[in-house]
Design a protein around this motif. Structure first.
Motif, PDB file in Angstrom:
ATOM      1  N   THR A  22       0.833  -1.206   0.000  1.00 33.89           N
ATOM      2  CA  THR A  22       0.000   0.000   0.000  1.00 33.89           C
ATOM      3  C   THR A  22       0.866   1.253   0.000  1.00 33.89           C
ATOM      4  O   THR A  22       0.512   2.264  -0.618  1.00 33.89           O
ATOM      5  N   ASN A  23       2.013   1.190   0.656  1.00 33.95           N
ATOM      6  CA  ASN A  23       2.913   2.339   0.686  1.00 33.95           C
ATOM      7  C   ASN A  23       3.492   2.613  -0.700  1.00 33.95           C
ATOM      8  O   ASN A  23       3.561   3.765  -1.154  1.00 33.95           O
ATOM      9  N   ILE A  24       3.893   1.557  -1.397  1.00 32.33           N
ATOM     10  CA  ILE A  24       4.424   1.715  -2.756  1.00 32.33           C
ATOM     11  C   ILE A  24       3.347   2.285  -3.677  1.00 32.33           C
ATOM     12  O   ILE A  24       3.605   3.202  -4.469  1.00 32.33           O
ATOM     13  N   PHE A  86     -10.068   6.044  -8.694  1.00 34.91           N
ATOM     14  CA  PHE A  86     -10.969   4.913  -8.459  1.00 34.91           C
ATOM     15  C   PHE A  86     -10.204   3.586  -8.545  1.00 34.91           C
ATOM     16  O   PHE A  86     -10.436   2.673  -7.756  1.00 34.91           O
ATOM     17  N   ASP A  87      -9.294   3.507  -9.505  1.00 37.34           N
ATOM     18  CA  ASP A  87      -8.458   2.308  -9.616  1.00 37.34           C
ATOM     19  C   ASP A  87      -7.583   2.147  -8.377  1.00 37.34           C
ATOM     20  O   ASP A  87      -7.390   1.038  -7.869  1.00 37.34           O
ATOM     21  N   TYR A  88      -7.059   3.279  -7.905  1.00 44.66           N
ATOM     22  CA  TYR A  88      -6.217   3.246  -6.711  1.00 44.66           C
ATOM     23  C   TYR A  88      -7.015   2.746  -5.506  1.00 44.66           C
ATOM     24  O   TYR A  88      -6.542   1.890  -4.744  1.00 44.66           O
ATOM     25  N   ALA A  89      -8.231   3.268  -5.338  1.00 44.30           N
ATOM     26  CA  ALA A  89      -9.063   2.859  -4.206  1.00 44.30           C
ATOM     27  C   ALA A  89      -9.409   1.374  -4.285  1.00 44.30           C
ATOM     28  O   ALA A  89      -9.381   0.660  -3.272  1.00 44.30           O
ATOM     29  N   PHE A 172     -14.726   0.067   9.401  1.00 45.23           N
ATOM     30  CA  PHE A 172     -15.234  -0.451   8.131  1.00 45.23           C
ATOM     31  C   PHE A 172     -15.478   0.662   7.117  1.00 45.23           C
ATOM     32  O   PHE A 172     -15.174   0.505   5.931  1.00 45.23           O
ATOM     33  N   TRP A 173     -16.009   1.785   7.569  1.00 48.20           N
ATOM     34  CA  TRP A 173     -16.267   2.859   6.611  1.00 48.20           C
ATOM     35  C   TRP A 173     -14.969   3.464   6.102  1.00 48.20           C
ATOM     36  O   TRP A 173     -14.791   3.681   4.908  1.00 48.20           O
ATOM     37  N   ARG A 174     -14.046   3.735   7.010  1.00 47.43           N
ATOM     38  CA  ARG A 174     -12.788   4.342   6.584  1.00 47.43           C
ATOM     39  C   ARG A 174     -11.952   3.373   5.755  1.00 47.43           C
ATOM     40  O   ARG A 174     -11.139   3.784   4.942  1.00 47.43           O
ATOM     41  N   THR A 175     -12.145   2.079   5.946  1.00 45.90           N
ATOM     42  CA  THR A 175     -11.386   1.088   5.189  1.00 45.90           C
ATOM     43  C   THR A 175     -11.983   0.858   3.808  1.00 45.90           C
ATOM     44  O   THR A 175     -11.274   0.855   2.800  1.00 45.90           O
ATOM     45  N   PHE A 176     -13.300   0.688   3.737  1.00 43.17           N
ATOM     46  CA  PHE A 176     -13.932   0.261   2.488  1.00 43.17           C
ATOM     47  C   PHE A 176     -14.662   1.366   1.736  1.00 43.17           C
ATOM     48  O   PHE A 176     -14.862   1.257   0.530  1.00 43.17           O
ATOM     49  N   ARG A 177     -15.103   2.406   2.437  1.00 42.84           N
ATOM     50  CA  ARG A 177     -15.772   3.553   1.815  1.00 42.84           C
ATOM     51  C   ARG A 177     -16.868   3.141   0.836  1.00 42.84           C
ATOM     52  O   ARG A 177     -17.071   3.758  -0.205  1.00 42.84           O
ATOM     53  N   GLY A 178     -17.568   2.074   1.152  1.00 43.21           N
ATOM     54  CA  GLY A 178     -18.691   1.650   0.344  1.00 43.21           C
ATOM     55  C   GLY A 178     -18.339   0.753  -0.827  1.00 43.21           C
ATOM     56  O   GLY A 178     -19.231   0.228  -1.501  1.00 43.21           O
TER      57      GLY A 178
END
Length: 496
Positions: A22-24, A86-89, A172-178
């Motif tokens: 995730t850092n990279i 969006f791809d990044y998320a 869960f919300w901050r991790t997955f954001r829907g």
């Protein structure tokens, strides 16, 4: 400048491989230009071969999602991110979905308890790894009187049920954001239908993004209730809000909710009270004016009013509020107080958790100053709840005034050897940029030289300038590199 703030809640608890990947991704995505392997090595502190391995795995994960091409490309030794945000998320989500932390959180929210040995076996994880993770989690949540325990081969969360639900919803919300529905025990469409039906019954509409966040809150509460983790009791403001202010609204809410889910009345009431801590609840239900009028002469409103008065007196230029803005700020502050009443000393919000990190860099005095004002204006608040309330008040204020206004003034002396007109333009340019981040006074008057915290000079001759005052040599056409050096100096100065 704010790349280091782009972190996920709980990321420090991910396994090393997930953190590295995730850092990279974050570094390559955040860079506007392609980045070399040497720069990646410097920023990640990883070896060349390790970075190659992780980039290969990242691209493989992206292909496994269903994409034909790689997401991180290498052109002449320069790496760049081919996709959009969006791809990044989506990629980020896929990486963290496979972490032990996420798997454990999903198992805990969907079951009354989790079989320890079975969880380890099904996920090919050693028992020592899970025990170590739980220890690290507890080191972070024990301060809130919460803990994850392993007893008789059963993993469970213990502590205040109010706080447990809030932490789950936040994570869960901050991790997955829907983007992902982690609640296997509750059908997503059923939750959305419930919210839509409530909207029709209570005559409100809600944006799609807010609806999904609301669905997460509903799902956490329903999962916990269905798994026999009921709310024991609710805070003192319950009777006032439900029985006096919103009795009809609460009754309709309860009636509709029971049509969709068979959970206890106290759990439905708790969800309603949770919504009452959200400022948008009053806009959506068109009850903002009623709410503020009903609270007139109540302690919770009077304390918030005093807080605004002190802030306004301290910096009247920065906090100029027309009546509608004043009422909105007052509402936001009251909702923050209600949230602390309901959830206690949790120093974050479901929607965002990075205010501490943000203020530590750009406004280290922000939360401290707000806490000091709260001590003056809220005599009845528990000491343990002050930071949590300061965080919520901080978010409310940030919508109406620059947070750096709470910081010390940085006096900059501009010393130039250019024409006066050009010097004036340069001064305005510096002020326009730096005033977005700091309390800045830029002077060219020689009489103010000895008061300077920093001297910016276009001259190479500095013998006539005070030796003890820090100096940065700049060009009349200020470069981005020079600007970054100035910003870094100011950041370091306000931390002192």
């Amino acid at each position: 400048m704010l790349e280091e703030l782009n972190e996920n809640f709980g990321s420090e608890l991910y396994d090393r491989d997930s953190r590295s990947m995730t850092n990279i991704c974050r570094i390559i995505f955040d860079y506007q230009n392609p980045i070399s392997i040497n720069s990646l090595m410097e920023k990640t502190k990883l070896t060349r071969q390790t970075i190659y391995k992780y980039i290969h795995e990242i691209n493989q994960i992206y292909r496994n999602i269903g994409h034909a091409n790689e997401i991180i490309s290498n052109v002449n030794g320069q790496y760049y991110f081919k996709g959009n945000s969006f791809d990044y998320a989506e990629l980020f989500l896929r990486i963290i979905s496979n972490t032990v932390l996420t798997k454990l959180a999903i198992a805990l929210i969907n079951n009354p308890s989790v079989d320890f040995k079975e969880f380890c076996f099904e996920n090919f994880i050693s028992q020592s790894t899970v025990r170590r993770l739980i220890t690290n989690i507890n080191n972070r949540i024990n301060t809130f009187n919460l803990a994850i325990t392993i007893k008789n081969n059963s993993i469970s969360v213990v502590g205040s049920e109010n706080k447990i639900r809030y932490v789950f919803a936040s994570y869960f919300w901050r991790t997955f954001r829907g983007l992902y529905w982690p609640f296997t025990a509750v059908d997503k469409d059923n939750i959305i239908n419930l919210i839509d039906t409530l909207g029709k019954k209570l005559h409100f509409t809600i944006k799609s993004g807010q609806k999904i966040e609301l669905a997460y809150i509903f799902a956490v509460n329903i999962c916990r209730a269905k798994n026999n983790h009921s709310i024991g009791h609710i805070t003192p403001f319950d009777s006032f809000l439900v029985t006096k202010l919103f009795s009809q609204l609460a009754d309709n809410f309860e009636q509709v909710s029971k049509e969709f889910f068979a959970i206890a009345e106290i759990d439905i009431r708790f969800i309603f009270l949770w919504l009452s801590t959200l400022p948008q609840f009053y806009s959506i239900t068109d009850t903002k004016t009623l709410f503020l009028q009903t609270l007139k002469d109540k302690k919770i409103r009077n304390e918030s009013t005093k807080f605004i008065e002190i802030i306004t007196k301290a910096d009247p230029e920065s906090l100029k509020l027309i009546p509608t803005q004043y009422n909105q700020l007052l509402l936001d502050l009251i909702c923050g107080r209600l949230s602390v009443e309901l959830f206690g000393n949790l120093p974050f919000t479901v929607s965002d958790l990075n205010l501490n990190k943000y203020t530590n860099i750009l406004a280290p005095s922000y939360i401290k100053r707000i806490s000091m004002i709260i001590l003056k204006t809220h005599p009845s608040i528990k000491t343990s709840d002050i930071k949590a309330l300061a965080i919520r008040y901080g978010w409310a204020l940030a919508l109406f005034m620059p947070i750096h206004k709470f910081e010390r003034t940085i006096n900059i002396y501009l010393d130039t050897d250019i024409l006066i007109d050009l010097e004036s333009q340069m001064k305005n340019q510096l002020r326009n940029i730096l005033c977005n981040f700091f309390n800045i006074e830029i002077e060219t008057d020689i009489n103010r030289l000895n008061q300077a915290d920093l001297i910016l000079t276009t001259s190479l001759l500095t013998d006539y300038l005070p030796l003890s005052t820090p100096k940065i040599q700049i060009h009349p056409q200020l470069s981005s590199k020079e600007l970054n050096v100035i910003i870094k100096f100011c950041e370091d100065l306000i931390k002192v």
